[in-house]
Scaffold this active site. Structure first.
Site, PDB file in Angstrom:
ATOM      1  N   CYS A   1     -10.781  -2.353   2.836  1.00  0.00           N
ATOM      2  CA  CYS A   1     -10.881  -3.227   1.273  1.00  0.00           C
ATOM      3  C   CYS A   1     -12.108  -2.695   0.369  1.00  0.00           C
ATOM      4  CB  CYS A   1     -10.734  -4.536   1.543  1.00  0.00           C
ATOM      5  SG  CYS A   1     -12.170  -5.416   2.314  1.00  0.00           S
ATOM      6  N   CYS A   2     -11.886  -2.925  -0.765  1.00  0.00           N
ATOM      7  CA  CYS A   2     -12.759  -2.651  -1.475  1.00  0.00           C
ATOM      8  C   CYS A   2     -13.424  -1.068  -1.736  1.00  0.00           C
ATOM      9  CB  CYS A   2     -14.229  -3.485  -1.434  1.00  0.00           C
ATOM     10  SG  CYS A   2     -15.511  -3.512  -2.717  1.00  0.00           S
ATOM     11  N   ILE A   3     -14.591  -0.658  -1.217  1.00  0.00           N
ATOM     12  CA  ILE A   3     -14.859   0.636  -1.373  1.00  0.00           C
ATOM     13  C   ILE A   3     -14.498   1.467  -0.236  1.00  0.00           C
ATOM     14  CG2 ILE A   3     -17.142   0.136  -0.403  1.00  0.00           C
ATOM     15  CD1 ILE A   3     -16.197   2.733  -3.312  1.00  0.00           C
TER      16      ILE A   3
ATOM     17  N   PRO B   1     -11.821   2.126   1.169  1.00  0.00           N
ATOM     18  CA  PRO B   1     -10.985   3.315   1.220  1.00  0.00           C
ATOM     19  C   PRO B   1     -11.374   4.622   1.036  1.00  0.00           C
ATOM     20  CG  PRO B   1     -10.120   1.411   0.227  1.00  0.00           C
ATOM     21  CD  PRO B   1     -11.266   1.188   0.520  1.00  0.00           C
TER      22      PRO B   1
ATOM     23  N   THR C   1      -6.508  -2.762   0.069  1.00  0.00           N
ATOM     24  CA  THR C   1      -6.564  -3.597  -0.841  1.00  0.00           C
ATOM     25  C   THR C   1      -7.962  -3.523  -1.702  1.00  0.00           C
ATOM     26  OG1 THR C   1      -6.285  -5.798  -1.584  1.00  0.00           O
ATOM     27  CG2 THR C   1      -7.430  -5.515   0.164  1.00  0.00           C
TER      28      THR C   1
END
Length: 224
Positions: free
Chosen positions: A135-137, A139, A197
């Site tokens: 999630c957030c950065i 990925p 996400t």
């Protein structure tokens, strides 16, 4: 038996470690779904320490494992001891620590390197066909390591709601497919078993971030 999920942290605090609300949401939703979280962090120095009141680096030096233990209430293990065989899934919350301590994305973008220890863990889960939640950065780690994968960090057009949208463009340059999504949505790459996400990549109410992370956790457990 309860599913066992490794949660890898990158410190404590949005600007130099793991985003605390994201990490907490992951742990809350795993608990709600009856899964057992096992928290890990690398035993390495932080890239730097940020004063979260001033938003500026300080001369302090801190350790990623020691700081991550604050979020884990002390129940944490050195990432070097992680054994994929006894675990069902992996989740990595966001926060700038992912881009500073787990990789060099913060300073090098798409030309970054991922720490050998973190890359080894990601490759081990991928090779074992066990799901990975991001999630957030975080990925960006998958985008760097698994060419052609599908992930989301939200939207690819920068605006007030999506201040970090240029991240999506950099990920595309790595050869991954970025899928635009809302903060309460997830994207599932069924081929690579990646669930992502956007979380705080979006300038959204905290409960929307929490809901999106809940969907991510449930999808990870469904695939496990």
């Amino acid at each position: 038996m309860a599913k066992r999920v490794a949660v890898v942290l990158a410190g404590c605090g949005v600007f130099d470690g793991s985003e605390i609300h994201e990490a907490s949401a992951v742990l809350v939703h795993l608990s709600r779904e009856g899964a057992q979280a096992e928290v890990y962090a690398p035993n390495i120095p932080q890239m730097h320490v940020v004063d979260h009141v001033k938003g500026q680096p300080t001369p302090e030096q801190r350790n990623v494992l020691v700081e991550s233990a604050r979020i884990a209430r002390g129940n944490i293990k050195d990432l070097a001891t992680l054994d994929v065989k006894g675990l069902d899934a992996l989740i990595i919350p966001g926060g700038f620590g992912v881009a500073k301590n787990l990789s060099t994305w913060a300073t090098q973008g798409k030309n970054c390197s991922v720490s050998k220890e973190v890359e080894g863990v990601l490759r081990a889960f991928h090779a074992a066909h066990k799901p990975i939640g991001l999630c957030c950065i975080s990925p960006v780690l998958a985008a760097k390591i698994f060419p052609g994968c599908e992930v989301t960090v939200g939207h690819d057009t920068e605006c007030e709601q999506w201040p970090y949208a240029k991240t999506a463009e950099a990920m595309k340059e790595l050869g991954c497919r970025h899928v635009n999504s809302q903060v309460t949505e997830v994207h599932v790459d069924t081929r690579n078993l990646l669930v992502s996400t956007s979380a705080f990549m979006c300038n959204a109410p905290i409960h929307h971030v929490h809901d999106g992370i809940g969907k991510m956790v449930r999808e990870v457990l469904r695939l496990a």
